[in-house]
Design an enzyme around this catalytic site. Sequence first.
Site, PDB file in Angstrom:
ATOM      1  N   HIS A 278      -1.157  12.422  -2.733  1.00 58.91           N
ATOM      2  CA  HIS A 278      -0.088  11.498  -3.100  1.00 58.91           C
ATOM      3  C   HIS A 278       0.982  12.341  -3.756  1.00 58.91           C
ATOM      4  O   HIS A 278       0.893  12.648  -4.946  1.00 58.91           O
ATOM      5  CB  HIS A 278      -0.598  10.419  -4.061  1.00 58.91           C
ATOM      6  CG  HIS A 278      -1.114   9.212  -3.359  1.00 58.91           C
ATOM      7  ND1 HIS A 278      -1.420   8.035  -4.002  1.00 58.91           N
ATOM      8  CD2 HIS A 278      -1.325   8.984  -2.042  1.00 58.91           C
ATOM      9  CE1 HIS A 278      -1.835   7.145  -3.109  1.00 58.91           C
ATOM     10  NE2 HIS A 278      -1.787   7.696  -1.917  1.00 58.91           N
TER      11      HIS A 278
ATOM     12  N   ASP B 279       3.957   9.082  -2.761  1.00 60.68           N
ATOM     13  CA  ASP B 279       3.725   7.961  -3.665  1.00 60.68           C
ATOM     14  C   ASP B 279       4.760   7.973  -4.781  1.00 60.68           C
ATOM     15  O   ASP B 279       4.619   8.703  -5.760  1.00 60.68           O
ATOM     16  CB  ASP B 279       2.303   8.031  -4.240  1.00 60.68           C
ATOM     17  CG  ASP B 279       1.982   6.821  -5.114  1.00 60.68           C
ATOM     18  OD1 ASP B 279       2.794   5.872  -5.143  1.00 60.68           O
ATOM     19  OD2 ASP B 279       0.921   6.831  -5.763  1.00 60.68           O
TER      20      ASP B 279
ATOM     21  N   ASP C 170       3.409   9.636 -15.646  1.00 58.64           N
ATOM     22  CA  ASP C 170       3.215   9.247 -14.245  1.00 58.64           C
ATOM     23  C   ASP C 170       4.351   8.326 -13.799  1.00 58.64           C
ATOM     24  O   ASP C 170       4.139   7.161 -13.516  1.00 58.64           O
ATOM     25  CB  ASP C 170       1.850   8.535 -14.133  1.00 58.64           C
ATOM     26  CG  ASP C 170       1.510   8.140 -12.711  1.00 58.64           C
ATOM     27  OD1 ASP C 170       1.910   8.857 -11.781  1.00 58.64           O
ATOM     28  OD2 ASP C 170       0.848   7.104 -12.532  1.00 58.64           O
TER      29      ASP C 170
ATOM     30  N   ASP D 153      -3.141  12.836  -6.723  1.00 65.46           N
ATOM     31  CA  ASP D 153      -1.783  12.334  -6.961  1.00 65.46           C
ATOM     32  C   ASP D 153      -1.133  13.251  -7.995  1.00 65.46           C
ATOM     33  O   ASP D 153      -1.701  13.479  -9.069  1.00 65.46           O
ATOM     34  CB  ASP D 153      -1.859  10.879  -7.466  1.00 65.46           C
ATOM     35  CG  ASP D 153      -0.482  10.257  -7.667  1.00 65.46           C
ATOM     36  OD1 ASP D 153       0.365  10.891  -8.330  1.00 65.46           O
ATOM     37  OD2 ASP D 153      -0.255   9.137  -7.173  1.00 65.46           O
TER      38      ASP D 153
ATOM     39  N   HIS E 188      -1.071  12.258 -11.756  1.00 63.68           N
ATOM     40  CA  HIS E 188      -2.269  11.730 -12.405  1.00 63.68           C
ATOM     41  C   HIS E 188      -3.053  12.742 -13.238  1.00 63.68           C
ATOM     42  O   HIS E 188      -4.253  12.618 -13.417  1.00 63.68           O
ATOM     43  CB  HIS E 188      -3.193  11.104 -11.354  1.00 63.68           C
ATOM     44  CG  HIS E 188      -2.639   9.841 -10.789  1.00 63.68           C
ATOM     45  ND1 HIS E 188      -3.355   8.983 -10.002  1.00 63.68           N
ATOM     46  CD2 HIS E 188      -1.420   9.268 -10.931  1.00 63.68           C
ATOM     47  CE1 HIS E 188      -2.594   7.945  -9.664  1.00 63.68           C
ATOM     48  NE2 HIS E 188      -1.418   8.114 -10.208  1.00 63.68           N
TER      49      HIS E 188
ATOM     50  N   GLU F 285      -9.033   7.956  -5.297  1.00 62.33           N
ATOM     51  CA  GLU F 285      -7.934   8.519  -6.098  1.00 62.33           C
ATOM     52  C   GLU F 285      -8.175   8.338  -7.588  1.00 62.33           C
ATOM     53  O   GLU F 285      -8.353   7.224  -8.077  1.00 62.33           O
ATOM     54  CB  GLU F 285      -6.615   7.824  -5.706  1.00 62.33           C
ATOM     55  CG  GLU F 285      -5.406   8.318  -6.490  1.00 62.33           C
ATOM     56  CD  GLU F 285      -4.116   7.592  -6.109  1.00 62.33           C
ATOM     57  OE1 GLU F 285      -4.187   6.621  -5.330  1.00 62.33           O
ATOM     58  OE2 GLU F 285      -3.050   7.982  -6.612  1.00 62.33           O
TER      59      GLU F 285
END
Length: 423
Positions: free
Chosen positions: A290, A330, A298, A263, A266, A230
Amino acid sequence: MSDSKKVEQAYQLAREQYAELGVDTERALKRLAGIPISMHCWQGDDVGGFEKAGAELSGGGIQATGNYPGKARTIDELRADIEKALSLIPGKHRLNLHASYLDNGGKFVDRDEIAPKHFQSWIDWAKANGLGMDFNPTYFSHPKAADGFTLSHADKGIREFWIEHGIACRRIGAEMGKQLGSPTVTNVWIPDGYKDIPIDRTGPRQRLADALDKVFTEKIDPAFELDAVESKLFGIGAESYTSGSHEFYLGYATSRRKLLCLDAGHFHPTEMISEKISAVLMFVPGLLLHVSRPVRWDSDHVVILDGELAAIAQELVRSGRLDRIHIGLDFFDASINRVAAWVIGMRNMAKALLLALLEPTESLKQMELAGDFTSRLALLEELKTLPFGAVWDYYCLKADVPVGPAWLDAVKAYEKDVLSRRG
Ligand code: RNT
Ligand code: ZN
């Protein structure tokens, strides 16, 4: 007329409306029931974990904010909260666990020494609850991560400590997958980076690639365990540079045949992961998502049913490669009821998938190929006001979970009876 009769009746009308567009709602519901979503343990206790009593999230550039009462303080409390949440979410799902949530029987075990036995009680619990499991090494909240570097640290000893952690976590993941009968995705995320502008951008990345290669040396049967990596754009205290950037991991995952984790929080604020899915799927063996909600940064807000969530789900479904895609959530919001946060996020992810499954994708594709962009736009907009809610309600009814906002009553009762009694 009973409430469930009303839900059934509304569904029958919705089904006809969708059928007129060539969409089979029964098929969509069946497919939805077969898509697991990996629910992240860390929403339940603000990423604290059970390594030490009273552990708090610290370091790693991730930040839970809020002090809503009732957070889980023990493994039993966390499991009870997860069970409550899952009882209000339709479908069969997975639990995504971090290494720092180990069951060490009250005796501290450092990260390089953890073993499957420290997770056996989680595996047993998952099995009893019909859940698959996914896993994450914990490269933060630790003295050896305190200066902001782990696997890409300039100090060999520190790197080796974290390599050992990664190796241990893959074995734990493999054991979970083996016992539970479906592969565990073990996802590596590290916080490594510099607050201010570095001179050497290459060195940490070379060290990271080398360390990851060591972590991944052991061959593990993909029927038990899959590896994901990730990336991140920045973190608190790592604003200027991260070793594990997107380009780094895209290259790493492609060359080493690893899953790439995207994610949603990100990337640069106008960069959307929905736009990346089709491209990266062409070159990496699989994807982990995610799903999060970045608000200005974030921030890891609870996932809502917004345009980007709908777009992510569309891209997943349209890709036709759900077999290579693993969906995880997440976020960690400590300012609202944590069980509700899970339920809202999970139900929204499932809703977004259902919306995508109810799309007449083939017709839209034909319009596009024929250059009829007018029809494409018109139909996409008409789809937005079809009776999607009636199909969702019916899905909840059949899955034996509360229809509509009724789940909140269950959460409120749980708050009164259980959460509010936690000191
Ligand atoms: C951090 C990453 C990472 C964590 C979890 C807890 O920015 O998103 O996935 O949120 O490992
Ligand atoms: Zn993440």
